[in-house]
Design a protein around this motif. Structure first.
Motif, PDB file in Angstrom:
ATOM      1  N   PRO A   1      10.352   0.533  -1.879  1.00 33.73           N
ATOM      2  CA  PRO A   1       9.685  -0.022  -0.436  1.00 33.73           C
ATOM      3  C   PRO A   1       8.788   0.861   0.186  1.00 33.73           C
ATOM      4  O   PRO A   1       7.901   0.329   0.571  1.00 33.73           O
ATOM      5  CB  PRO A   1      11.064   0.039   0.034  1.00 33.73           C
ATOM      6  CG  PRO A   1      12.307   0.027  -0.583  1.00 33.73           C
ATOM      7  CD  PRO A   1      11.888   0.627  -1.999  1.00 33.73           C
ATOM      8  N   LEU A   2       9.120   1.888   0.090  1.00 31.18           N
ATOM      9  CA  LEU A   2       8.062   3.013   0.962  1.00 31.18           C
ATOM     10  C   LEU A   2       7.214   3.858  -0.303  1.00 31.18           C
ATOM     11  O   LEU A   2       8.027   4.587  -1.070  1.00 31.18           O
ATOM     12  CB  LEU A   2       8.738   4.037   1.898  1.00 31.18           C
ATOM     13  CG  LEU A   2       7.968   4.883   2.667  1.00 31.18           C
ATOM     14  CD1 LEU A   2       6.728   4.526   3.433  1.00 31.18           C
ATOM     15  CD2 LEU A   2       8.789   5.897   3.573  1.00 31.18           C
ATOM     16  N   HIS A   3       6.183   4.091  -0.334  1.00 34.96           N
ATOM     17  CA  HIS A   3       5.556   4.836  -1.438  1.00 34.96           C
ATOM     18  C   HIS A   3       4.681   5.857  -0.596  1.00 34.96           C
ATOM     19  O   HIS A   3       3.623   5.331   0.079  1.00 34.96           O
ATOM     20  CB  HIS A   3       4.859   4.086  -2.188  1.00 34.96           C
ATOM     21  CG  HIS A   3       4.112   4.904  -3.414  1.00 34.96           C
ATOM     22  ND1 HIS A   3       3.212   5.739  -3.653  1.00 34.96           N
ATOM     23  CD2 HIS A   3       4.857   5.358  -4.836  1.00 34.96           C
ATOM     24  CE1 HIS A   3       3.244   6.498  -4.678  1.00 34.96           C
ATOM     25  NE2 HIS A   3       4.158   6.051  -5.446  1.00 34.96           N
ATOM     26  N   ILE A   4       5.016   7.178  -0.568  1.00 38.12           N
ATOM     27  CA  ILE A   4       3.928   8.325  -0.118  1.00 38.12           C
ATOM     28  C   ILE A   4       3.721   9.056  -1.193  1.00 38.12           C
ATOM     29  O   ILE A   4       4.713   9.704  -1.882  1.00 38.12           O
ATOM     30  CB  ILE A   4       4.901   8.842   1.159  1.00 38.12           C
ATOM     31  CG1 ILE A   4       5.344   8.012   2.086  1.00 38.12           C
ATOM     32  CG2 ILE A   4       3.922  10.208   1.600  1.00 38.12           C
ATOM     33  CD1 ILE A   4       5.975   8.585   3.158  1.00 38.12           C
ATOM     34  N   GLN A   5       2.687   9.129  -1.430  1.00 40.66           N
ATOM     35  CA  GLN A   5       2.151   9.903  -2.833  1.00 40.66           C
ATOM     36  C   GLN A   5       2.455  11.390  -2.626  1.00 40.66           C
ATOM     37  O   GLN A   5       1.780  11.975  -1.474  1.00 40.66           O
ATOM     38  CB  GLN A   5       0.627   9.905  -3.215  1.00 40.66           C
ATOM     39  CG  GLN A   5       0.254  10.433  -4.603  1.00 40.66           C
ATOM     40  CD  GLN A   5      -1.218  10.233  -4.564  1.00 40.66           C
ATOM     41  OE1 GLN A   5      -2.051  11.246  -3.981  1.00 40.66           O
ATOM     42  NE2 GLN A   5      -1.554   9.381  -5.396  1.00 40.66           N
ATOM     43  N   ASN A   6       2.926  12.027  -3.513  1.00 43.24           N
ATOM     44  CA  ASN A   6       3.255  13.549  -3.403  1.00 43.24           C
ATOM     45  C   ASN A   6       1.972  14.202  -3.534  1.00 43.24           C
ATOM     46  O   ASN A   6       1.047  14.001  -4.147  1.00 43.24           O
ATOM     47  CB  ASN A   6       4.225  14.218  -4.656  1.00 43.24           C
ATOM     48  CG  ASN A   6       4.355  15.419  -4.707  1.00 43.24           C
ATOM     49  OD1 ASN A   6       3.890  16.252  -4.402  1.00 43.24           O
ATOM     50  ND2 ASN A   6       5.822  15.807  -4.757  1.00 43.24           N
TER      51      ASN A   6
ATOM     52  N   MET B   1       0.872  -1.205  -0.005  1.00 38.48           N
ATOM     53  CA  MET B   1      -0.048   0.009  -0.009  1.00 38.48           C
ATOM     54  C   MET B   1       0.787   1.080  -0.107  1.00 38.48           C
ATOM     55  O   MET B   1       1.948   1.232   0.470  1.00 38.48           O
ATOM     56  CB  MET B   1      -0.993   0.009   1.200  1.00 38.48           C
ATOM     57  CG  MET B   1      -1.915  -1.158   1.323  1.00 38.48           C
ATOM     58  SD  MET B   1      -2.628  -1.547  -0.169  1.00 38.48           S
ATOM     59  CE  MET B   1      -3.973  -0.599   0.111  1.00 38.48           C
ATOM     60  N   SER B   2       0.231   2.365  -0.464  1.00 35.93           N
ATOM     61  CA  SER B   2       0.815   3.739  -0.491  1.00 35.93           C
ATOM     62  C   SER B   2       0.078   4.601   0.475  1.00 35.93           C
ATOM     63  O   SER B   2      -1.035   4.163   0.539  1.00 35.93           O
ATOM     64  CB  SER B   2       0.653   4.248  -2.023  1.00 35.93           C
ATOM     65  OG  SER B   2       0.716   5.643  -2.121  1.00 35.93           O
TER      66      SER B   2
ATOM     67  N   GLU C   1      -5.225   4.444   2.469  1.00 38.80           N
ATOM     68  CA  GLU C   1      -4.160   3.628   1.728  1.00 38.80           C
ATOM     69  C   GLU C   1      -4.445   3.258   0.232  1.00 38.80           C
ATOM     70  O   GLU C   1      -5.603   2.935   0.065  1.00 38.80           O
ATOM     71  CB  GLU C   1      -3.580   2.624   2.309  1.00 38.80           C
ATOM     72  CG  GLU C   1      -4.141   1.555   3.180  1.00 38.80           C
ATOM     73  CD  GLU C   1      -4.728   2.065   4.515  1.00 38.80           C
ATOM     74  OE1 GLU C   1      -5.710   2.946   4.323  1.00 38.80           O
ATOM     75  OE2 GLU C   1      -4.469   1.562   5.529  1.00 38.80           O
ATOM     76  N   GLN C   2      -3.732   3.498  -0.780  1.00 35.79           N
ATOM     77  CA  GLN C   2      -3.880   3.008  -1.950  1.00 35.79           C
ATOM     78  C   GLN C   2      -3.185   1.897  -2.466  1.00 35.79           C
ATOM     79  O   GLN C   2      -1.864   1.839  -1.913  1.00 35.79           O
ATOM     80  CB  GLN C   2      -3.514   4.237  -3.005  1.00 35.79           C
ATOM     81  CG  GLN C   2      -4.185   5.655  -2.538  1.00 35.79           C
ATOM     82  CD  GLN C   2      -5.705   5.859  -2.845  1.00 35.79           C
ATOM     83  OE1 GLN C   2      -6.176   5.506  -3.932  1.00 35.79           O
ATOM     84  NE2 GLN C   2      -6.634   5.905  -1.898  1.00 35.79           N
ATOM     85  N   ASN C   3      -3.412   1.337  -3.470  1.00 38.74           N
ATOM     86  CA  ASN C   3      -2.531   0.335  -4.058  1.00 38.74           C
ATOM     87  C   ASN C   3      -1.235   1.064  -4.588  1.00 38.74           C
ATOM     88  O   ASN C   3      -1.222   2.130  -5.209  1.00 38.74           O
ATOM     89  CB  ASN C   3      -2.924  -0.405  -5.228  1.00 38.74           C
ATOM     90  CG  ASN C   3      -4.132  -1.372  -4.662  1.00 38.74           C
ATOM     91  OD1 ASN C   3      -4.190  -1.987  -3.730  1.00 38.74           O
ATOM     92  ND2 ASN C   3      -5.329  -1.449  -5.658  1.00 38.74           N
TER      93      ASN C   3
END
Ligand code: GTP
Ligand code: MG
Length: 610
Positions: free
Chosen positions: A473-478, A456-457, A465-467
């Motif tokens: 490894p770590l996804h944080i949407q801007n 998840m992001s 949380e989004q796919n």
């Protein structure tokens, strides 16, 4: 000119207010803890400063306009150390009324003096002279950074100065430990931690003044430019000693905010075309950087980092001690700053939690001032915001909700990205979640101890949380450039370290409570406290925290010593008896472990850096 002057003590930002807000959990949903500053009547401030509309809180835009105007009326003066403050102020007030001033220490004493009127600065500069050194080597660039000389009596008067000059650095860990150890609850400790490290009123003024001094350099080429601070200097999450991120704003000149011409004749400037917007930004920063390096007094060690995603020039401003990053054409970062500021002003628990988590992360080496594969403070802040959106009921709204509440004046599209969100605090509904900061801190550790980072992001725009769209490894949407990942730099090892620490901290916060009588605590806090005073019981309890020491010693290569000893209490005894610096540490861990276990998290933070 009137020869009066005012000696005013500046209020520290948020001091006291944070504690008050905590006492009034039910009211803090509607109150801000921001700085009180006198309204400046600039057009921009009037336009954006809908104070009544905003329930007493000001938009970042309004705060910046005010602060910039104050900085324009200010000068920075290097003084000799035994200066008589009253004499100094009287001398300066020949040029006009002084509105505010403060002295600070940074390898010498400096004074920031804000005059009531702009003409006073011009008059003061008019009366200043060029130093009598070998004239040929002097760069004749006159700025508002000056030095005070006493040509009559030399500069080594032995009379003590009347006021103490405060340093502009963070308090030592020992000072913070002392303050924390006097608190009775985790909530109070979180407040103390924030109050100890947050930027002071003086420090914020100094940041705006440094921007204003640099603007004078850039104005040689672009007379209508401004230089604005952004990032943690102004978003409410800045810690004393944090860098000064600056944005060279040429929008007023470059046509970004220009009106459509009316029909008929008109004159246009002839302008040179750059190869691309990025190339133009790089060229401008390169030239301004050269000027800063060669002409601007006090600016040293300039590096051009023009090939970064966001080109910048980095240098140190010696009189303030700030590490400066100057960028241009960085409007999205300015918007991120505004958004973080808005969230911080919405509810005081946001600032308290962000501060505590940032501090926790820094002392455990999860974040670093050196660029690398670590989680950045910005990413960590977004993680805290996301966690707060996920509370039930939510403590802060999602970015999409803030966008839906926006009025026509809030509309903002930057490079094709929708950066619109509401600026009127009064229009933002809150949901009455009354969790305390201490509870939230514990829940934060729980939340990220088991977050499905692999799939998840984190997305504060949606608040869910989004796919994950990519394999990082770590996804944080801007938040504004939604196709980008703000934590792209983070590798698997660093993420693993973060989750492991969350698990440990969550575990610590769940341990059963062992209260110590007040008399015992007093004894432990006293200076006479030695190993002889510690009962076996306390040793046993303190061993619950020894992993922190253990970690420290592993780093120091002391594994063998640990292997020799099987009983934790023996390790403590050994350390206390033979290694002087650790006496205090053990003492603290004994104290911590005897308190509500949640205290431990804060104390661990401090212990880890000893
Ligand atoms: P410290 O300097 O570590 O105290 O925190 P900071 O918030 O100032 O972070 P930093 O100096 O790294 O960045 C300054 C500002 O640039 C941040 O506050 C954000 O507004 C913005 N920023 C930083 N990194 C990113 C990013 O990856 N994406 C976006 N959109 N903005 C960023
Ligand atoms: Mg910064």
């Amino acid at each position: 000119m009137a020869a009066s002057y005012t000696v005013c003590r500046l209020q520290t930002r948020g001091r006291g207010s944070v504690a008050k807000c905590l006492r009034r959990v039910d009211t803090f949903l509607h109150r801000g803890i921001g700085t009180k500053v006198v309204a400046a009547q600039t057009e921009a401030a009037v336009k954006h400063d809908s104070v009544e509309k905003n329930d007493g809180r000001k938009s970042l835009y309004a705060v910046q306009a005010e602060r910039q105007e104050q900085a324009e009326r200010s000068v920075l003066i290097s003084c000799y150390s035994r200066i008589k403050h009253n004499m100094f102020l009287k001398y300066l007030s020949r040029h006009g009324d002084i509105k505010k001033h403060f002295f600070y220490e940074n390898n010498g004493v400096y004074a920031v003096v804000e005059f009531a009127r702009q003409e006073s600065v011009a008059s003061l500069l008019e009366g200043a002279s060029i130093p009598r050194v070998s004239q040929e080597s002097v760069v004749p660039f006159k700025s508002r950074l000056l030095s005070l000389r006493n040509l009559d009596s030399g500069e080594s008067s032995n009379r003590p100065s009347s006021q103490r000059a405060q340093p502009q650095t963070a308090p030592t860990i020992n000072d913070v430990m002392q303050r924390l150890s006097k608190q009775e609850s985790i909530d109070q400790q979180i407040t103390q931690l924030t109050e100890a490290y947050q930027l002071t009123e003086e420090n914020i003024s100094l940041r705006y003044l440094v921007c204003s001094l640099l603007k004078d350099v850039a104005a040689g080429y672009f007379p209508e430019c401004t230089i604005k601070p952004f990032g943690s200097s102004v978003n409410g999450f800045g810690k004393l000693g944090c860098d000064l991120d600056m944005f060279l704003d040429l929008d007023g000149i470059s046509g970004q905010n220009m009106k459509m011409p009316t029909p008929g004749l008109c004159l246009e400037y002839q302008l040179k075309m750059g190869n691309s917007e990025r190339a133009t930004t790089q060229n401008i920063l390169s030239v301004i950087g050269e000027c800063v390096e060669h002409f601007a007094p006090g600016c040293v060690g300039l590096h051009k980092i023009l090939n970064a995603r966001c080109p910048l020039v980095r240098f140190a401003h010696q009189p303030s001690g700030f590490q400066c990053d100057l960028t241009a054409n960085n409007r999205v970062a300015m918007k991120s700053t505004e958004l973080l500021y808005l969230y911080g002003e919405l509810d005081p628990r946001v600032r308290l939690l962000v501060f505590t988590v940032r501090c926790w992360a820094r002392t455990h080496g999860v974040t670093s001032s050196i660029p690398g594969a670590w989680i950045t403070n910005f990413s960590l802040t977004v993680m805290v915001l996301f966690f707060l959106q996920k509370r039930s009921p939510p403590i802060i709204p999602t970015l999409d909700e803030l966008r839906d509440l926006a009025g026509p004046a809030d509309k903002s599209v930057i490079e094709g990205n929708d950066c619109t969100f509401v600026s009127d605090f009064g229009n933002i509904p809150l949901h009455g979640n009354t969790a305390t900061p201490g509870q939230l801190l514990r829940e934060f550790f729980d939340f990220y101890a088991s977050f499905p980072f692999n799939k998840m992001s984190i997305c504060i725009r949606k608040g869910t949380e989004q796919n994950k769209p990519e394999v990082a490894p770590l996804h944080i949407q801007n938040p504004f450039e939604t196709s980008l990942n703000v934590s792209k730099n983070v590798n698997a090892a660093q993420l693993q370290r973060f989750t492991a620490l969350c698990q440990e901290s969550a575990w610590l916060s769940c341990q059963s409570q062992t209260m110590m009588p007040k008399s015992k605590r007093k004894m432990i806090e006293s200076d006479e406290f030695t190993s002889r005073n510690i009962s076996r019981t306390f040793w046993g309890v303190s061993c619950g925290l020894i992993w922190i020491l253990f970690e420290h010693f592993i780093r120091e290569g002391w594994q063998e010593k640990f292997q020799e000893r099987s009983v934790w209490s023996n390790i403590c005894g050994h350390l206390l008896a033979h290694i002087h610096p650790f006496r205090k540490l053990i003492r603290i861990s004994v104290y911590v472990s005897s308190q509500e276990p949640r205290h431990a998290i804060i104390f661990c933070t401090a212990l880890n850096v000893l």
